[in-house]
Motif scaffolding. Sequence first.
Motif, PDB file in Angstrom:
ATOM      1  N   PRO A 182      26.950  -0.302  47.038  1.00  0.00           N
ATOM      2  CA  PRO A 182      26.069   0.894  46.771  1.00  0.00           C
ATOM      3  C   PRO A 182      26.099   1.524  45.762  1.00  0.00           C
ATOM      4  O   PRO A 182      26.959   1.706  45.205  1.00  0.00           O
ATOM      5  CB  PRO A 182      26.562   1.731  48.191  1.00  0.00           C
ATOM      6  CG  PRO A 182      27.531   0.568  48.937  1.00  0.00           C
ATOM      7  CD  PRO A 182      27.766  -0.254  48.091  1.00  0.00           C
ATOM      8  N   GLY A 183      24.766   1.762  45.332  1.00  0.00           N
ATOM      9  CA  GLY A 183      24.762   2.595  43.748  1.00  0.00           C
ATOM     10  C   GLY A 183      24.986   1.598  42.556  1.00  0.00           C
ATOM     11  O   GLY A 183      24.856   2.084  41.455  1.00  0.00           O
ATOM     12  N   VAL A 184      25.123   0.268  42.976  1.00  0.00           N
ATOM     13  CA  VAL A 184      25.469  -0.521  41.701  1.00  0.00           C
ATOM     14  C   VAL A 184      24.401  -1.609  41.714  1.00  0.00           C
ATOM     15  O   VAL A 184      24.116  -2.399  40.743  1.00  0.00           O
ATOM     16  CB  VAL A 184      26.767  -1.191  41.774  1.00  0.00           C
ATOM     17  CG1 VAL A 184      27.012  -2.115  40.643  1.00  0.00           C
ATOM     18  CG2 VAL A 184      27.745   0.090  41.591  1.00  0.00           C
ATOM     19  N   ARG A 219      22.556   2.619  35.350  1.00  0.00           N
ATOM     20  CA  ARG A 219      23.163   3.822  35.790  1.00  0.00           C
ATOM     21  C   ARG A 219      24.606   3.645  36.061  1.00  0.00           C
ATOM     22  O   ARG A 219      25.295   4.673  35.906  1.00  0.00           O
ATOM     23  CB  ARG A 219      22.386   4.610  36.713  1.00  0.00           C
ATOM     24  CG  ARG A 219      21.027   5.043  36.389  1.00  0.00           C
ATOM     25  CD  ARG A 219      20.309   6.135  37.480  1.00  0.00           C
ATOM     26  NE  ARG A 219      19.977   5.427  38.614  1.00  0.00           N
ATOM     27  CZ  ARG A 219      18.665   4.752  38.958  1.00  0.00           C
ATOM     28  NH1 ARG A 219      18.125   4.719  37.849  1.00  0.00           N
ATOM     29  NH2 ARG A 219      18.758   4.118  40.103  1.00  0.00           N
ATOM     30  N   ALA A 220      25.027   2.683  36.649  1.00  0.00           N
ATOM     31  CA  ALA A 220      26.493   2.227  36.949  1.00  0.00           C
ATOM     32  C   ALA A 220      27.522   1.962  35.792  1.00  0.00           C
ATOM     33  O   ALA A 220      28.387   1.346  36.111  1.00  0.00           O
ATOM     34  CB  ALA A 220      26.544   1.522  38.022  1.00  0.00           C
ATOM     35  N   ASP A 221      26.746   1.655  34.397  1.00  0.00           N
ATOM     36  CA  ASP A 221      27.379   1.184  33.400  1.00  0.00           C
ATOM     37  C   ASP A 221      27.593  -0.366  33.476  1.00  0.00           C
ATOM     38  O   ASP A 221      28.394  -0.872  32.852  1.00  0.00           O
ATOM     39  CB  ASP A 221      28.597   1.935  33.003  1.00  0.00           C
ATOM     40  CG  ASP A 221      28.288   3.317  32.310  1.00  0.00           C
ATOM     41  OD1 ASP A 221      27.064   3.472  31.970  1.00  0.00           O
ATOM     42  OD2 ASP A 221      29.318   3.985  32.547  1.00  0.00           O
ATOM     43  N   LYS A 222      26.737  -1.137  34.390  1.00  0.00           N
ATOM     44  CA  LYS A 222      26.835  -2.450  34.567  1.00  0.00           C
ATOM     45  C   LYS A 222      25.987  -2.975  33.609  1.00  0.00           C
ATOM     46  O   LYS A 222      24.708  -3.185  33.945  1.00  0.00           O
ATOM     47  CB  LYS A 222      26.932  -2.808  36.117  1.00  0.00           C
ATOM     48  CG  LYS A 222      27.834  -2.216  37.060  1.00  0.00           C
ATOM     49  CD  LYS A 222      29.186  -2.849  36.740  1.00  0.00           C
ATOM     50  CE  LYS A 222      30.054  -2.230  37.519  1.00  0.00           C
ATOM     51  NZ  LYS A 222      31.420  -2.675  37.495  1.00  0.00           N
ATOM     52  N   ILE A 223      26.057  -3.365  32.351  1.00  0.00           N
ATOM     53  CA  ILE A 223      24.950  -3.909  31.446  1.00  0.00           C
ATOM     54  C   ILE A 223      24.645  -5.180  31.646  1.00  0.00           C
ATOM     55  O   ILE A 223      23.478  -5.570  31.013  1.00  0.00           O
ATOM     56  CB  ILE A 223      25.253  -3.286  30.172  1.00  0.00           C
ATOM     57  CG1 ILE A 223      26.536  -3.937  29.626  1.00  0.00           C
ATOM     58  CG2 ILE A 223      25.397  -1.922  30.043  1.00  0.00           C
ATOM     59  CD1 ILE A 223      26.701  -4.016  28.317  1.00  0.00           C
ATOM     60  N   TYR A 224      25.500  -6.014  32.367  1.00  0.00           N
ATOM     61  CA  TYR A 224      25.016  -7.357  32.600  1.00  0.00           C
ATOM     62  C   TYR A 224      24.682  -7.797  33.804  1.00  0.00           C
ATOM     63  O   TYR A 224      25.182  -7.331  34.802  1.00  0.00           O
ATOM     64  CB  TYR A 224      26.323  -8.359  32.101  1.00  0.00           C
ATOM     65  CG  TYR A 224      26.680  -7.988  30.535  1.00  0.00           C
ATOM     66  CD1 TYR A 224      25.586  -8.642  29.512  1.00  0.00           C
ATOM     67  CD2 TYR A 224      27.849  -7.795  30.381  1.00  0.00           C
ATOM     68  CE1 TYR A 224      26.325  -8.238  28.281  1.00  0.00           C
ATOM     69  CE2 TYR A 224      28.454  -7.281  29.001  1.00  0.00           C
ATOM     70  CZ  TYR A 224      27.407  -7.991  28.088  1.00  0.00           C
ATOM     71  OH  TYR A 224      27.679  -7.662  26.495  1.00  0.00           O
ATOM     72  N   THR A 225      23.512  -8.319  34.195  1.00  0.00           N
ATOM     73  CA  THR A 225      23.160  -8.916  35.391  1.00  0.00           C
ATOM     74  C   THR A 225      22.256 -10.257  35.162  1.00  0.00           C
ATOM     75  O   THR A 225      21.890 -10.792  33.959  1.00  0.00           O
ATOM     76  CB  THR A 225      21.903  -8.002  35.944  1.00  0.00           C
ATOM     77  OG1 THR A 225      22.256  -6.650  35.760  1.00  0.00           O
ATOM     78  CG2 THR A 225      21.412  -8.417  37.139  1.00  0.00           C
ATOM     79  N   SER A 226      22.385 -11.157  36.071  1.00  0.00           N
ATOM     80  CA  SER A 226      22.219 -12.501  36.035  1.00  0.00           C
ATOM     81  C   SER A 226      20.896 -12.776  37.085  1.00  0.00           C
ATOM     82  O   SER A 226      20.781 -12.258  38.094  1.00  0.00           O
ATOM     83  CB  SER A 226      23.214 -13.563  36.184  1.00  0.00           C
ATOM     84  OG  SER A 226      23.631 -13.390  37.374  1.00  0.00           O
ATOM     85  N   THR A 227      20.314 -13.758  36.668  1.00  0.00           N
ATOM     86  CA  THR A 227      19.368 -14.311  37.707  1.00  0.00           C
ATOM     87  C   THR A 227      19.607 -15.792  37.760  1.00  0.00           C
ATOM     88  O   THR A 227      19.056 -16.611  36.911  1.00  0.00           O
ATOM     89  CB  THR A 227      17.685 -14.141  37.042  1.00  0.00           C
ATOM     90  OG1 THR A 227      17.588 -12.724  37.301  1.00  0.00           O
ATOM     91  CG2 THR A 227      16.822 -14.564  38.283  1.00  0.00           C
TER      92      THR A 227
END
Length: 100
Positions: A13-15, A40-48
């Motif tokens: 939630p929120g991330v 917004r949650a300071d999680k700057i890395y995301t993958s696909t």
Amino acid sequence: PVLSELVAQSGEPGVGVEDMDDLPVLHEAAILDNVALRYRADKIYTSTGPLILIALNPFRRLPIYGEQAMAEYAQPVLQALTRGPGTTPQGTSEGTSEGP
């Protein structure tokens, strides 16, 4: 449900979700919504999937590159370097069942 609700339900939630393959729908709006939540949650890395990394510039320092984080990523690299070229993680040469 609203798209942001679907993204929130899929991950923390929120991330949002770290791997966007886990989203119930994968299209432009879902990607942008998930990336905005993570930013917004300071999680700057995301993958696909396993090959695509989405990295956002946070425009500020984040505590994600401390000594502990660097050590966690450096250890496997150092182990691979000490094994030498042509060896597998188990220490055997590629194509043989014996050591290097």
